[in-house]
Design a protein around this motif. Structure first.
Motif, PDB file in Angstrom:
ATOM      1  N   PHE A  39      -8.702   3.997  -3.170  1.00 18.59           N
ATOM      2  CA  PHE A  39      -8.772   2.776  -3.958  1.00 18.59           C
ATOM      3  C   PHE A  39      -8.796   3.157  -5.427  1.00 18.59           C
ATOM      4  CE2 PHE A  39     -11.207  -0.857  -5.807  1.00 18.59           C
ATOM      5  CZ  PHE A  39     -10.273  -1.841  -5.527  1.00 18.59           C
ATOM      6  N   ALA A  45      -7.439  -1.912 -10.596  1.00 18.65           N
ATOM      7  CA  ALA A  45      -6.997  -2.655  -9.414  1.00 18.65           C
ATOM      8  C   ALA A  45      -6.501  -4.051  -9.759  1.00 18.65           C
ATOM      9  CB  ALA A  45      -8.139  -2.759  -8.407  1.00 18.65           C
ATOM     10  N   ASP A  49      -4.482  -5.313  -4.803  1.00 20.44           N
ATOM     11  CA  ASP A  49      -5.064  -4.025  -4.418  1.00 20.44           C
ATOM     12  C   ASP A  49      -6.373  -4.229  -3.656  1.00 20.44           C
ATOM     13  OD1 ASP A  49      -3.089  -2.426  -5.605  1.00 20.44           O
ATOM     14  OD2 ASP A  49      -4.117  -2.423  -7.543  1.00 20.44           O
ATOM     15  N   TYR A  53      -7.108  -3.290   0.310  1.00 23.78           N
ATOM     16  CA  TYR A  53      -8.239  -2.464   0.742  1.00 23.78           C
ATOM     17  C   TYR A  53      -9.065  -3.210   1.787  1.00 23.78           C
ATOM     18  CZ  TYR A  53     -12.125   0.787   0.634  1.00 23.78           C
ATOM     19  OH  TYR A  53     -13.081   1.703   1.002  1.00 23.78           O
ATOM     20  N   LEU A 161       0.752   0.007   2.723  1.00 30.67           N
ATOM     21  CA  LEU A 161       0.227   0.242   1.380  1.00 30.67           C
ATOM     22  C   LEU A 161       1.209   0.975   0.478  1.00 30.67           C
ATOM     23  CD1 LEU A 161      -3.402   1.417   2.292  1.00 30.67           C
ATOM     24  CD2 LEU A 161      -2.638  -0.890   1.722  1.00 30.67           C
ATOM     25  N   GLY A 209       3.721  -2.776  -0.060  1.00 32.07           N
ATOM     26  CA  GLY A 209       2.477  -3.383  -0.537  1.00 32.07           C
ATOM     27  C   GLY A 209       2.178  -4.694   0.138  1.00 32.07           C
TER      28      GLY A 209
END
Length: 218
Positions: A39, A45, A49, A53, A161, A209
């Motif tokens: 992270f 972030a 993001d 997570y 991711l 993503g």
């Protein structure tokens, strides 16, 4: 990710030893120690993001810890102190700004954490059970599969991711024929559970993503 899985493996073993169910309740990212290789930390972030997570946490809670219930901490709140969406699903903005009086009206905004949670909670419903999925899982790509009580629907949830799209090369074993229809629901930085249809015979594509739910109607 290894530390996250180790803790949950031990939890699952303890739950089995004592014959109890495990619930995950009131989770949020208000703790410390999230700045790691997994992270980027809050200063860098984006809200997406944070949501990605969270998907990693949900995935490991469901598949490693074996929780039978998963709950977020706060459904809506005012995002103060630079917390972004780390502790809420819907951001409330008083008319006078974050320090204003919420009772004096304002606006609201659904955050990526809400949509990513929906990739799981909208489709993996009570009574669904997890089924085997063999996947080239990595720190940046993972997923799980679930079967409806009637056996007429398979729900898969994938998290990608990486900064590249993923094309699934699938083999279905033990299914009652091929899927009659396939729907996808994708959440990214600019998609909010956006619905798509996969034409029969075509591969499923997962955005970079993203968290994507794939529904196979059998």
């Amino acid at each position: 990710m290894d530390g996250m899985r180790d803790v949950r493996t031990k939890l699952a073993q303890a739950a089995e030893q004592y014959g109890v169910e495990v619930w995950q309740s009131e989770w949020s990212m208000l703790g410390d120690g999230y700045s790691s290789s997994e992270f980027v930390g809050y200063n860098s972030a984006t809200e997406m993001d944070i949501a990605l997570y969270m998907s990693k946490v949900i995935h490991n809670d469901l598949t490693v810890a074996g929780v039978s219930s998963w709950s977020y901490w706060t459904s809506m709140d005012v995002s103060r102190w630079g917390h972004k969406n780390r502790f809420l699903l819907i951001s409330l903005v008083p008319s006078g700004g974050v320090d204003g009086d919420i009772q004096q009206e304002g606006t609201f905004l659904a955050t990526p954490t809400l949509w990513v949670l929906g990739n799981y909670s909208r489709f993996i419903r009570p009574g669904y059970r997890r089924i085997s999925m063999e996947l080239n899982e990595s720190r940046s790509f993972f997923g799980s599969a679930w079967l409806s009580p009637a056996g007429d629907q398979v729900v898969t949830v994938y998290t990608n991711l990486s900064d590249k799209a993923v094309r699934l090369n699938e083999t279905h074993v033990g299914w009652k024929g091929e899927a009659k229809s396939i729907k996808t629901y994708t959440t990214t930085g600019n998609k909010n559970l956006t619905e798509g249809t996969v034409i029969s015979g075509q591969p499923v594509l997962l955005d970079a993503g993203s968290v994507t739910t794939v529904i196979y109607n059998l």
